[in-house]
Design a protein around this motif. Structure first.
Motif, PDB file in Angstrom:
ATOM      1  N   SER A  83     -24.915 -83.221 -34.675  1.00 18.24           N
ATOM      2  CA  SER A  83     -26.210 -82.724 -34.859  1.00 18.24           C
ATOM      3  C   SER A  83     -26.411 -82.422 -36.020  1.00 18.24           C
ATOM      4  O   SER A  83     -27.626 -82.632 -36.832  1.00 18.24           O
ATOM      5  N   THR A  84     -25.529 -81.595 -36.665  1.00 13.88           N
ATOM      6  CA  THR A  84     -25.825 -81.185 -38.386  1.00 13.88           C
ATOM      7  C   THR A  84     -25.802 -82.340 -39.126  1.00 13.88           C
ATOM      8  O   THR A  84     -26.693 -82.338 -40.096  1.00 13.88           O
ATOM      9  N   ARG A 104     -29.013 -83.955 -38.893  1.00 15.08           N
ATOM     10  CA  ARG A 104     -30.003 -83.372 -39.581  1.00 15.08           C
ATOM     11  C   ARG A 104     -30.091 -83.727 -41.021  1.00 15.08           C
ATOM     12  O   ARG A 104     -30.905 -83.973 -41.988  1.00 15.08           O
ATOM     13  N   LEU A 105     -28.861 -83.543 -41.592  1.00 15.01           N
ATOM     14  CA  LEU A 105     -28.656 -84.090 -43.052  1.00 15.01           C
ATOM     15  C   LEU A 105     -28.969 -85.302 -43.432  1.00 15.01           C
ATOM     16  O   LEU A 105     -29.607 -85.566 -44.503  1.00 15.01           O
ATOM     17  N   VAL A 106     -28.582 -86.288 -42.600  1.00 14.17           N
ATOM     18  CA  VAL A 106     -28.985 -87.829 -42.892  1.00 14.17           C
ATOM     19  C   VAL A 106     -30.493 -87.816 -42.816  1.00 14.17           C
ATOM     20  O   VAL A 106     -31.056 -88.756 -43.759  1.00 14.17           O
ATOM     21  N   GLU A 107     -31.231 -87.131 -42.095  1.00 13.56           N
ATOM     22  CA  GLU A 107     -32.591 -87.453 -42.051  1.00 13.56           C
ATOM     23  C   GLU A 107     -33.138 -86.555 -43.112  1.00 13.56           C
ATOM     24  O   GLU A 107     -34.269 -87.066 -43.519  1.00 13.56           O
ATOM     25  N   GLU A 108     -32.585 -85.306 -43.720  1.00 12.23           N
ATOM     26  CA  GLU A 108     -33.082 -84.726 -44.845  1.00 12.23           C
ATOM     27  C   GLU A 108     -32.901 -85.599 -46.086  1.00 12.23           C
ATOM     28  O   GLU A 108     -33.704 -85.548 -46.889  1.00 12.23           O
ATOM     29  N   GLY A 109     -31.951 -86.520 -46.318  1.00 11.00           N
ATOM     30  CA  GLY A 109     -31.433 -87.094 -47.686  1.00 11.00           C
ATOM     31  C   GLY A 109     -31.005 -88.344 -47.421  1.00 11.00           C
ATOM     32  O   GLY A 109     -30.693 -89.054 -48.544  1.00 11.00           O
ATOM     33  N   ALA A 151     -16.453 -92.916 -40.115  1.00 11.96           N
ATOM     34  CA  ALA A 151     -16.077 -92.534 -38.588  1.00 11.96           C
ATOM     35  C   ALA A 151     -17.261 -91.749 -38.081  1.00 11.96           C
ATOM     36  O   ALA A 151     -17.553 -91.749 -37.093  1.00 11.96           O
ATOM     37  N   LEU A 152     -17.655 -90.617 -38.989  1.00 16.29           N
ATOM     38  CA  LEU A 152     -18.703 -89.776 -38.494  1.00 16.29           C
ATOM     39  C   LEU A 152     -20.152 -90.597 -38.565  1.00 16.29           C
ATOM     40  O   LEU A 152     -20.874 -90.472 -37.433  1.00 16.29           O
ATOM     41  N   ILE A 153     -20.298 -91.384 -39.380  1.00 15.08           N
ATOM     42  CA  ILE A 153     -21.613 -92.041 -39.373  1.00 15.08           C
ATOM     43  C   ILE A 153     -21.567 -92.911 -38.026  1.00 15.08           C
ATOM     44  O   ILE A 153     -22.594 -93.129 -37.407  1.00 15.08           O
ATOM     45  N   THR A 154     -20.668 -93.808 -37.796  1.00 19.34           N
ATOM     46  CA  THR A 154     -20.440 -94.316 -36.542  1.00 19.34           C
ATOM     47  C   THR A 154     -20.757 -93.773 -35.306  1.00 19.34           C
ATOM     48  O   THR A 154     -21.532 -93.976 -34.401  1.00 19.34           O
ATOM     49  N   GLN A 155     -19.953 -92.422 -35.238  1.00 19.67           N
ATOM     50  CA  GLN A 155     -20.218 -91.533 -34.056  1.00 19.67           C
ATOM     51  C   GLN A 155     -21.658 -91.260 -33.961  1.00 19.67           C
ATOM     52  O   GLN A 155     -22.216 -91.213 -32.998  1.00 19.67           O
ATOM     53  N   ILE A 156     -22.149 -90.678 -34.983  1.00 21.35           N
ATOM     54  CA  ILE A 156     -23.633 -90.304 -34.971  1.00 21.35           C
ATOM     55  C   ILE A 156     -24.513 -91.621 -34.560  1.00 21.35           C
ATOM     56  O   ILE A 156     -25.502 -91.230 -33.887  1.00 21.35           O
ATOM     57  N   GLN A 179     -23.778 -94.044 -32.728  1.00 21.89           N
ATOM     58  CA  GLN A 179     -23.234 -94.453 -31.439  1.00 21.89           C
ATOM     59  C   GLN A 179     -24.013 -93.260 -30.430  1.00 21.89           C
ATOM     60  O   GLN A 179     -24.432 -93.657 -29.178  1.00 21.89           O
ATOM     61  N   THR A 180     -24.122 -91.983 -30.892  1.00 24.49           N
ATOM     62  CA  THR A 180     -24.491 -90.999 -29.768  1.00 24.49           C
ATOM     63  C   THR A 180     -26.261 -90.998 -30.036  1.00 24.49           C
ATOM     64  O   THR A 180     -26.884 -90.200 -29.318  1.00 24.49           O
ATOM     65  N   MET A 181     -26.654 -91.554 -31.123  1.00 22.12           N
ATOM     66  CA  MET A 181     -28.173 -91.725 -31.154  1.00 22.12           C
ATOM     67  C   MET A 181     -28.915 -92.310 -29.872  1.00 22.12           C
ATOM     68  O   MET A 181     -29.909 -91.665 -29.531  1.00 22.12           O
ATOM     69  N   ALA A 182     -28.245 -93.213 -29.306  1.00 17.75           N
ATOM     70  CA  ALA A 182     -28.699 -93.733 -28.035  1.00 17.75           C
ATOM     71  C   ALA A 182     -28.974 -92.560 -26.990  1.00 17.75           C
ATOM     72  O   ALA A 182     -30.070 -92.739 -26.394  1.00 17.75           O
ATOM     73  N   ARG A 183     -28.031 -91.831 -26.953  1.00 15.44           N
ATOM     74  CA  ARG A 183     -28.151 -90.639 -25.982  1.00 15.44           C
ATOM     75  C   ARG A 183     -29.205 -89.937 -26.293  1.00 15.44           C
ATOM     76  O   ARG A 183     -29.547 -89.031 -25.289  1.00 15.44           O
ATOM     77  N   ARG A 184     -29.845 -89.684 -27.283  1.00 16.77           N
ATOM     78  CA  ARG A 184     -30.905 -88.969 -27.681  1.00 16.77           C
ATOM     79  C   ARG A 184     -32.049 -89.602 -27.523  1.00 16.77           C
ATOM     80  O   ARG A 184     -33.286 -89.041 -27.688  1.00 16.77           O
ATOM     81  N   LEU A 185     -32.073 -90.687 -26.885  1.00 20.73           N
ATOM     82  CA  LEU A 185     -33.372 -91.509 -26.464  1.00 20.73           C
ATOM     83  C   LEU A 185     -33.906 -90.628 -25.438  1.00 20.73           C
ATOM     84  O   LEU A 185     -33.272 -90.474 -24.490  1.00 20.73           O
ATOM     85  N   ASP A 186     -35.154 -90.408 -25.508  1.00 22.56           N
ATOM     86  CA  ASP A 186     -35.803 -89.500 -24.442  1.00 22.56           C
ATOM     87  C   ASP A 186     -36.143 -90.434 -23.211  1.00 22.56           C
ATOM     88  O   ASP A 186     -37.353 -90.842 -23.093  1.00 22.56           O
ATOM     89  N   LEU A 187     -35.058 -90.953 -22.492  1.00 23.28           N
ATOM     90  CA  LEU A 187     -35.335 -91.564 -21.505  1.00 23.28           C
ATOM     91  C   LEU A 187     -35.992 -91.157 -20.137  1.00 23.28           C
ATOM     92  O   LEU A 187     -35.105 -90.133 -19.769  1.00 23.28           O
TER      93      LEU A 187
END
Length: 187
Positions: free
Chosen positions: A18-19, A22-27, A57-62, A64-72
């Motif tokens: 999550s953190t 957030r950092l990716v979306e900020e910069g 590996a961290l970027i790959t992980q976020i 892959q977990t982005m799909a779980r954030r999809l407000d389905l």
């Protein structure tokens, strides 16, 4: 779990992701570093390596977990497939608007996504089945639909839609979804 002497609480994979998101979306993805992430979490940078191998590996992980954030919306069997497809498309669009930097990164680095599993795919395939798309055509149909909507979202993100009137992007999106629905076979 590693516990930092500074923060006193164990790190969790969800907190790290999550953190980092957030950092990716900020910069942007390029601005993310393990040091910046550690500072944002108030931990020693080395404690991150107990949870993730490296930045890649961290970027790959976020991603892959982005799909779980999809407000389905939960599967609602009483709704027609057309309504469910429209709901899924809108959920995807909200995700793009919420995480534009990561979404852009995913579409220029397809290697970070692993196949058609989880998230929207688990919702899309039953919709396509209910729409009458034959089993052997569903993967290709899903890819085409995703490409169509992703292309529309890219056009919107670049400002080609709604530049003069933000409501125009909404109307264009609705038109695209109407076209998709009309183009799918009827059972």
């Amino acid at each position: 779990m590693a516990v930092s002497a500074r923060r006193g609480a164990p790190l969790t994979p969800e907190e790290i992701c999550s953190t980092a998101l957030r950092l990716v979306e900020e910069g942007g993805v390029e601005a993310l570093s393990m040091r910046k992430l550690a500072a944002a979490l108030d931990v020693n940078p080395m404690s991150l390596y107990h949870h993730v191998e490296n930045k890649t590996a961290l970027i790959t992980q976020i991603c892959q977990t982005m799909a779980r954030r999809l407000d389905l919306l939960p599967e609602r069997p009483g709704l027609p497939w057309q309504r469910r497809l429209r709901d899924l498309a809108h959920a995807y669009r909200r995700l793009v608007h919420r995480y534009p930097s990561l979404w852009s990164y995913i579409h220029t680095h397809p290697e970070v996504i692993s196949g058609h599993q989880g998230g929207m795919w688990d919702v899309l395939y039953p919709i396509l089945a209910d729409a009458g798309v034959p089993q052997e055509e569903r993967t290709r149909t899903a890819d085409v639909l995703h490409g169509f909507v992703a292309g529309l979202m890219l056009t919107e993100r670049q400002g080609a839609l709604g530049r003069e009137d933000p409501a125009e992007a909404d109307r264009a999106f609705e038109t695209a979804i109407d076209m998709i629905i009309r183009g799918l076979p009827r059972p």
